[in-house]
Design a protein around this motif. Structure first.
Motif, PDB file in Angstrom:
ATOM      1  N   ILE A 126       0.846  -1.192   0.000  1.00 25.44           N
ATOM      2  CA  ILE A 126       0.000   0.000   0.000  1.00 25.44           C
ATOM      3  C   ILE A 126       0.884   1.245   0.000  1.00 25.44           C
ATOM      4  O   ILE A 126       0.658   2.201  -0.737  1.00 25.44           O
ATOM      5  N   GLY A 127       1.938   1.218   0.836  1.00 26.02           N
ATOM      6  CA  GLY A 127       2.874   2.334   0.887  1.00 26.02           C
ATOM      7  C   GLY A 127       3.495   2.593  -0.476  1.00 26.02           C
ATOM      8  O   GLY A 127       3.617   3.739  -0.916  1.00 26.02           O
ATOM      9  N   ALA A 128       3.869   1.518  -1.163  1.00 22.56           N
ATOM     10  CA  ALA A 128       4.489   1.660  -2.482  1.00 22.56           C
ATOM     11  C   ALA A 128       3.510   2.299  -3.464  1.00 22.56           C
ATOM     12  O   ALA A 128       3.868   3.199  -4.236  1.00 22.56           O
ATOM     13  N   LEU A 129       2.253   1.859  -3.433  1.00 21.59           N
ATOM     14  CA  LEU A 129       1.248   2.426  -4.341  1.00 21.59           C
ATOM     15  C   LEU A 129       1.052   3.917  -4.059  1.00 21.59           C
ATOM     16  O   LEU A 129       0.986   4.731  -4.982  1.00 21.59           O
ATOM     17  N   LEU A 130       0.970   4.271  -2.767  1.00 20.64           N
ATOM     18  CA  LEU A 130       0.804   5.684  -2.426  1.00 20.64           C
ATOM     19  C   LEU A 130       2.035   6.475  -2.842  1.00 20.64           C
ATOM     20  O   LEU A 130       1.934   7.619  -3.282  1.00 20.64           O
ATOM     21  N   GLY A 131       3.210   5.857  -2.704  1.00 16.89           N
ATOM     22  CA  GLY A 131       4.432   6.502  -3.156  1.00 16.89           C
ATOM     23  C   GLY A 131       4.345   6.844  -4.633  1.00 16.89           C
ATOM     24  O   GLY A 131       4.672   7.957  -5.049  1.00 16.89           O
ATOM     25  N   ILE A 132       3.855   5.907  -5.441  1.00 16.27           N
ATOM     26  CA  ILE A 132       3.720   6.164  -6.882  1.00 16.27           C
ATOM     27  C   ILE A 132       2.749   7.311  -7.119  1.00 16.27           C
ATOM     28  O   ILE A 132       2.967   8.170  -7.980  1.00 16.27           O
ATOM     29  N   SER A 133       1.680   7.355  -6.314  1.00 18.37           N
ATOM     30  CA  SER A 133       0.698   8.423  -6.495  1.00 18.37           C
ATOM     31  C   SER A 133       1.318   9.798  -6.245  1.00 18.37           C
ATOM     32  O   SER A 133       1.012  10.758  -6.946  1.00 18.37           O
ATOM     33  N   VAL A 134       2.195   9.905  -5.248  1.00 14.69           N
ATOM     34  CA  VAL A 134       2.844  11.195  -4.996  1.00 14.69           C
ATOM     35  C   VAL A 134       3.891  11.472  -6.073  1.00 14.69           C
ATOM     36  O   VAL A 134       4.119  12.611  -6.466  1.00 14.69           O
ATOM     37  N   TYR A 135       4.493  10.392  -6.548  1.00 13.00           N
ATOM     38  CA  TYR A 135       5.589  10.517  -7.508  1.00 13.00           C
ATOM     39  C   TYR A 135       5.122  11.090  -8.847  1.00 13.00           C
ATOM     40  O   TYR A 135       5.815  11.891  -9.467  1.00 13.00           O
ATOM     41  N   LEU A 136       3.925  10.684  -9.299  1.00 11.99           N
ATOM     42  CA  LEU A 136       3.495  11.058 -10.651  1.00 11.99           C
ATOM     43  C   LEU A 136       3.494  12.576 -10.883  1.00 11.99           C
ATOM     44  O   LEU A 136       4.122  13.037 -11.836  1.00 11.99           O
ATOM     45  N   PRO A 137       2.815  13.370 -10.020  1.00 14.02           N
ATOM     46  CA  PRO A 137       2.913  14.817 -10.242  1.00 14.02           C
ATOM     47  C   PRO A 137       4.327  15.342 -10.020  1.00 14.02           C
ATOM     48  O   PRO A 137       4.768  16.256 -10.703  1.00 14.02           O
ATOM     49  N   LEU A 138       5.051  14.718  -9.088  1.00 12.76           N
ATOM     50  CA  LEU A 138       6.396  15.195  -8.791  1.00 12.76           C
ATOM     51  C   LEU A 138       7.319  14.982  -9.979  1.00 12.76           C
ATOM     52  O   LEU A 138       8.285  15.698 -10.166  1.00 12.76           O
ATOM     53  N   ARG A 139       6.997  13.992 -10.797  1.00 12.32           N
ATOM     54  CA  ARG A 139       7.804  13.739 -11.994  1.00 12.32           C
ATOM     55  C   ARG A 139       7.761  14.943 -12.903  1.00 12.32           C
ATOM     56  O   ARG A 139       8.723  15.226 -13.620  1.00 12.32           O
ATOM     57  N   CYS A 140       6.629  15.687 -12.898  1.00 11.29           N
ATOM     58  CA  CYS A 140       6.681  16.941 -13.656  1.00 11.29           C
ATOM     59  C   CYS A 140       6.882  18.121 -12.724  1.00 11.29           C
ATOM     60  O   CYS A 140       6.420  19.225 -12.998  1.00 11.29           O
ATOM     61  N   GLY A 141       7.536  17.903 -11.607  1.00 14.23           N
ATOM     62  CA  GLY A 141       7.937  19.007 -10.757  1.00 14.23           C
ATOM     63  C   GLY A 141       6.819  19.602  -9.928  1.00 14.23           C
ATOM     64  O   GLY A 141       6.983  20.659  -9.339  1.00 14.23           O
ATOM     65  N   GLN A 142       5.659  18.941  -9.883  1.00 15.58           N
ATOM     66  CA  GLN A 142       4.533  19.489  -9.134  1.00 15.58           C
ATOM     67  C   GLN A 142       4.452  18.806  -7.774  1.00 15.58           C
ATOM     68  O   GLN A 142       4.194  17.609  -7.692  1.00 15.58           O
ATOM     69  N   LEU A 143       4.670  19.598  -6.725  1.00 15.65           N
ATOM     70  CA  LEU A 143       4.605  19.038  -5.385  1.00 15.65           C
ATOM     71  C   LEU A 143       3.148  19.075  -4.911  1.00 15.65           C
ATOM     72  O   LEU A 143       2.702  20.027  -4.310  1.00 15.65           O
ATOM     73  N   SER A 144       2.415  18.011  -5.251  1.00 11.87           N
ATOM     74  CA  SER A 144       1.023  17.932  -4.819  1.00 11.87           C
ATOM     75  C   SER A 144       0.930  16.955  -3.661  1.00 11.87           C
ATOM     76  O   SER A 144       1.449  15.859  -3.717  1.00 11.87           O
ATOM     77  N   LEU A 145       0.267  17.380  -2.597  1.00 14.30           N
ATOM     78  CA  LEU A 145       0.102  16.506  -1.437  1.00 14.30           C
ATOM     79  C   LEU A 145      -1.350  16.055  -1.316  1.00 14.30           C
ATOM     80  O   LEU A 145      -1.871  15.836  -0.234  1.00 14.30           O
ATOM     81  N   ALA A 146      -2.025  15.938  -2.466  1.00 14.09           N
ATOM     82  CA  ALA A 146      -3.439  15.593  -2.457  1.00 14.09           C
ATOM     83  C   ALA A 146      -3.666  14.091  -2.334  1.00 14.09           C
ATOM     84  O   ALA A 146      -4.795  13.652  -2.167  1.00 14.09           O
ATOM     85  N   THR A 147      -2.594  13.302  -2.417  1.00 12.73           N
ATOM     86  CA  THR A 147      -2.753  11.850  -2.411  1.00 12.73           C
ATOM     87  C   THR A 147      -3.646  11.309  -1.278  1.00 12.73           C
ATOM     88  O   THR A 147      -4.567  10.537  -1.553  1.00 12.73           O
ATOM     89  N   PRO A 148      -3.417  11.703  -0.015  1.00 15.12           N
ATOM     90  CA  PRO A 148      -4.275  11.154   1.045  1.00 15.12           C
ATOM     91  C   PRO A 148      -5.755  11.488   0.835  1.00 15.12           C
ATOM     92  O   PRO A 148      -6.617  10.711   1.253  1.00 15.12           O
TER      93      PRO A 148
END
Lengths: 393, 310, 300
Positions: C16-38
């Motif tokens: 589950i942690g890994a999946l959530l990590g990917i969710s945060v990673y996707l916007p961050l890959r384009c430099g967007q620090l979004s903390l909307a995952t939770p």
């Protein structure tokens, strides 16, 4: 090699580790008793008091057969932590599990133990519906439906003129929301007027705004369902902002841990007690003697300490009874674990126990039947830091 | 009228805490451009320092069970000392969580994580040493002051007024310092353009340390006062304030000192205005407010427009 | 000793942690620090909890909850979260840097408090007794492993495609990317929506696994912890957040034997980790290196 295969290989390795670890050891001569209580987080105090009770019981029963090895796990104060701790406990193949600390956690993890066929005995889980979770769920903490109305009735008896009642409750805790429903029902049943219902949160400590809102409706009695640090602050700020009427508090505030929070303003708080330290029976004397070792000679254990001691005692006595009923030559450990658990549950629910909480029996559903309750009034010493719960006649 | 006074005083005293909190964030942000997530832990420590300096004893559940300092200071002396202690901790955080990243020219985003790590360490260290229980600064600490006073028909606790007063004094001093002294101006120069400031001979490392020290001091004082007002509800008690402080910070504008104060007061007042039957939504009001301001004016109410690449 | 091994329920939490990590990673890959995952995680979890406990047709009364119903919940959660993310993304992605982070934190808090106050969404107490599609944690772990493998595979495809490279370009320099003809707004939005979908699907699995659900599961702490997964693991390739999520979720549990010290050690790890490995544990270079070594090892 593709990266996803690499990751998959790593994950498969982890999965293999998981299978290996689920083969756990069990010492032949001893049974294991699991306990999952909240040692950290915002309910940490409650759990630490419960740990005291478990430790005392363990010390007392250490040299009495059957031998129990206590495995204690920290559930934290939320459901996720409780789930992890309970999975660990279930994997450790215990004969029964004590805990968790909070009803909120109980609703989440007691079904797990129930599905695994492990008797799970709630220590301080008093919300409505806990024993109904399943056949293997029981508790030694009396349900809020029984406990809450008593203190309200006492307050009305002592202050006959009361008409206007205000209620505060922590909206993000399963126990508090359940308790406030009982309180509010009892208030209406007594024909009193509910002038304000204010929601708070267990993580709040600053209540200036809600209090001034409520005081505008001029209540003559305030009823609080909250936990220690939020509730204690609420009481103190209520007093400092000029409320002088009686305050009835729920079980969340039923601990000496409130003294340092509301200090001299705790004085006069009315709370129903499931534990009466003055009770004179063998197990309460044991508890008091153990508790007072290293503490003041008149120190009084918190209710949850007595409840935790009781939970351990009930399991131990039921196991002893069960052992006595076995044919000569068979030991408890020779029974297959599922059968042992089944029979422990049956014996436990059928018994009558003389505990620090007084005489206890159980309903077939697993709810506790306790005879003795009292309503206590908090009396603070002049230093404002220590006090005691004085039983009202 | 009475209701309005009550509302105003409640709002302002809550807002004063938020403002002190946000000021600490903003000082660090103005020199480094990052948020210090350990700030909440520093605030919490300030409260514990105050508690122990006025002679409080540790409870039964930590490693330091029963420990008590051999002396007991009066509250007015304990508070600034706790502030200094908190400042020292903030400097330590700067050394461990921020400075190494700067030396390596690492992504500033990493400071979010390292400071979070520092916060986790501090919070759990507190729990290990003194347990999870509540500690209350004795109500008698403000000897001689009544518990509450009436102002224009409104009932206000003396602690609330003290909070307001201390916040006002600290803010005034801070403003005077920034505008009127060499080091204050240096701080501003570094925050506006670190490279030029270095060329002008303003030591930016030193300015960063000053910013951390000040932010720690403010947090420590705020922690001590809040501890006095609502008691220390365990090692996690700074976290809720930390989150609100973050909102205040953005509302006022990142890096803007008057903005932090204005933001604090606005959110404090907005929360005070929520009627009792909707009290569960109090936090939504604050965040909703914040959200709208962000969309309409992303730099915050009093913030400067940041360059497009952050 | 046996505490050092990993049991299936911990493995499940790590996945589950890994999946959530990917969710945060996707916007961050384009430099967007979004903390909307939770927030999206909470939406998925709440939806699954509500559907499985209140819609009898899904089979909540059966002894084992049908897998097809879980898949249906995942589909609905993905659609709901995706739809919301399109709307929200259009608005919030105008913000940059820390502002975007804080705006998304505010959104998550608004969602959390609203759920707390809505009895129909479970309120503060939450939803209990969520039906179980698997009777043991091994079943969950296997199911989640498949879901994670699928998400990883899709991410890997994405990173090799135009869109993935566009994301990287935006992260390195948004202006330059726009000049190269990359539709930056659309690319960022796609990343945001994908992030929301992954989080919501994870929420569905999590709700069943945890068997109770409440609004506090998607709070600010979760925002920061999931961000730590990515920063610790590395944000240049999908393997980073996966490894970060796996290790950082496991760490506090593996440290249980040291008792009271465990969260202190956890804090130290996330304090020191970025100092020693500023790029994160997994960088594309290291990944290539490992791959090369494995290739050589595989050949006779």
């Amino acid at each position: 090699m593709q990266p996803q295969r690499l990751a998959l290989a790593a994950l498969a390795l982890l999965a293999a580790g998981g299978v290996v670890s689920s083969c756990s050891r069990q010492r032949g001569d001893q049974l294991r008793l699991g306990a999952g209580i909240a040692l950290t987080g915002n309910a940490g105090l409650l759990g630490q008091d419960a740990r005291t009770g478990l430790d005392l019981a363990q010390g007392h029963y250490a040299d009495r057969a059957p031998g129990l090895e206590l495995q204690l796990e920290d559930t934290g104060s939320d459901e996720a932590g409780a789930t992890v701790a309970f999975r660990r406990l279930i994997n450790a193949k215990p004969v029964a599990i004590l805990g968790p600390s909070l009803s909120q956690q109980g609703f989440a993890v007691m079904p797990m133990a129930d599905r695994a066929g492990i008797p799970v005995i709630g220590v301080s889980t008093t919300a409505e519906g806990i024993p109904q979770i399943g056949p293997f769920v029981a508790r030694v903490a009396s349900p809020v439906t029984v406990v809450a109305p008593l203190s309200l009735a006492k307050a009305v008896q002592l202050h006959p003129g009361i008409q206007r009642v205000a209620v505060f409750f922590a909206q993000d805790d399963a126990f508090c929301t359940s308790e406030t429903q009982i309180f509010q029902r009892a208030i209406r049943a007594k024909g009193l007027e509910l002038v304000a219902v204010q929601r708070t949160s267990v993580s709040d400590t600053d209540f200036h705004i809600p209090i001034t809102n409520v005081l505008r409706s001029r209540p003559q009695l305030v009823v609080i369902s909250a936990l220690v640090s939020d509730g204690g602050n609420l009481v103190r700020q209520l007093r400092e902002l000029g409320y002088s009427g009686p305050i009835v508090a729920g079980n969340g505030l039923n601990t000496p841990n409130i003294y340092p929070v509301c200090q001299r303003h705790c004085d006069g708080l009315m709370i129903t007690q499931a534990y009466n330290p003055k009770l004179d029976n063998a197990s309460n004397r044991t508890l008091l003697a153990g508790f007072r070792r290293g503490r003041a000679a008149d120190a009084v254990p918190p209710q949850v300490t007595a409840q935790a001691f009781t939970a351990y005692q009930v399991v131990h006595e039921a196991l002893a009874t069960l052992k006595g009923s076995l044919p000569q030559g068979t030991t408890l450990t020779s029974l297959p674990l599922p059968e042992l658990r089944q029979r422990l549950l049956k014996t436990l629910l059928a018994g009558t126990y003389q505990t620090p909480l007084g005489q206890l029996r159980f309903t077939p559903e697993g709810d506790v039947l306790q005879r003795d309750f009292s309503v206590a009034r908090v009396q603070m010493n002049p230093d404002g830091r220590s006090g005691r719960f004085v039983q009202l006649p | 009228m009475q209701d309005l006074t009550q509302l105003l005083l409640n709002g302002l005293s809550t807002g004063a805490v938020y403002a002190l909190f946000a000021l600490g964030y903003t000082l660090v942000f103005s020199v480094l451009g990052v948020i210090n997530f350990a700030h909440g832990a520093v605030f919490t420590l300030g409260a514990y320092f105050t508690y122990f300096l006025i002679g409080g004893a540790a409870g039964a559940n930590g490693l330091l069970a029963g420990l008590q300092l051999p002396f007991a200071l009066p509250f007015w002396l304990a508070l600034p000392l706790a502030g200094l202690g908190a400042a020292a901790v903030a400097l330590l955080i700067e050394r461990t969580a921020f400075a190494p990243l700067r030396q390596r020219n690492a992504d500033p985003l990493l400071a979010l994580i390292t400071s979070l790590g520092a916060g986790v360490v501090l919070v759990n260290l507190i729990q290990l040493l003194v347990g999870a229980e509540s500690y209350a600064i004795p109500t008698g600490a403000l000897a001689g002051l009544p518990a509450a006073v009436r102002i224009g028909g409104a009932q206000v606790r003396s602690v609330q007024l003290l909070l307001l007063l201390v916040a006002a004094v600290l803010l005034t001093l801070l403003t005077l310092w920034i505008d009127g002294t060499r080091s204050g101006k240096g701080l501003r120069a570094v925050s506006e353009d670190p490279t030029t400031a270095r060329l002008l001979g303003i030591p930016s490392d030193r300015m960063i340390q000053i910013a951390f020290g000040l932010s720690g001091f403010l947090a420590g004082i705020a922690g001590g006062l809040v501890g006095l007002s609502v008691s220390i509800a365990g090692p996690y008690f700074g976290i809720g304030y930390g989150l609100k402080g973050l909102g205040v910070l953005v509302l006022g504008g990142l890096g803007s000192v008057p903005g932090a104060v204005l933001g604090g007061l606005i959110i404090g007042l907005a929360e005070a205005c929520v009627p009792a039957d909707l009290s569960g939504y109090r936090d939504v009001v604050a965040y909703g407010f914040l959200f709208v301001v962000l969309l309409v004016r992303p730099q915050g109410l009093l913030g400067r427009v940041l360059p497009s690449k952050v | 000793m046996d505490a050092l091994l990993i049991d299936a329920s911990l493995l499940q939490q790590m996945l589950i942690g890994a999946l959530l990590g990917i969710s945060v990673y996707l916007p961050l890959r384009c430099g967007q620090l979004s903390l909307a995952t939770p927030g999206f995680y909470a939406i998925g979890g709440t939806l699954a909890a509500l559907l499985s406990t209140r819609v009898d047709a899904l089979g909540g009364a059966e002894p084992v909850y049908p897998l097809s119903s879980v898949l249906l919940e995942m589909l609905l959660a993905a659609a709901l979260a995706g739809g919301l993310a399109v709307g929200i993304g259009r608005v919030v992605l105008r913000l940059r840097g820390v502002y975007l982070a804080i705006a998304t934190i505010a959104l998550v808090e608004i969602l959390r408090v609203t759920t707390l106050n809505q009895e129909s969404l479970g309120g503060a107490v939450g939803i209990f007794g969520i039906p179980q599609p698997f009777l043991d944690p091994q079943g969950y772990a296997l199911f989640t492993l498949i879901a994670l493998a699928l998400v990883c595979w899709l991410c890997d495809r994405l990173e090799r495609q135009r869109l993935g490279r566009a994301m990287e370009a935006i992260r390195d320099d948004e202006l330059a990317a726009a000049c190269q003809g990359i539709d930056t707004d659309r690319t960022k939005l796609v990343a945001f929506v994908l992030s929301a979908v992954v989080a919501a699907i994870t929420g569905v699995i999590s709700a069943h696994f945890l068997n109770s659900w409440n609004a506090r599961l998607g709070n600010f702490d979760a925002s920061i912890t999931t961000l730590a997964f990515v920063v610790f693991g590395g944000s240049r390739t999908w393997a980073g957040p996966v490894i970060g999520g796996l290790t950082l979720t496991a760490l506090p549990e593996l440290l249980r034997p040291i008792g009271d010290l465990r969260l202190i050690v956890f804090g130290l790890v996330i304090l020191v980790g970025p100092l020693l490995l500023p790029q994160g544990l997994i960088t594309p270079e290291r990944l290539r290196l490992i791959r090369g070594l494995l290739h050589r090892g595989a050949k006779p």
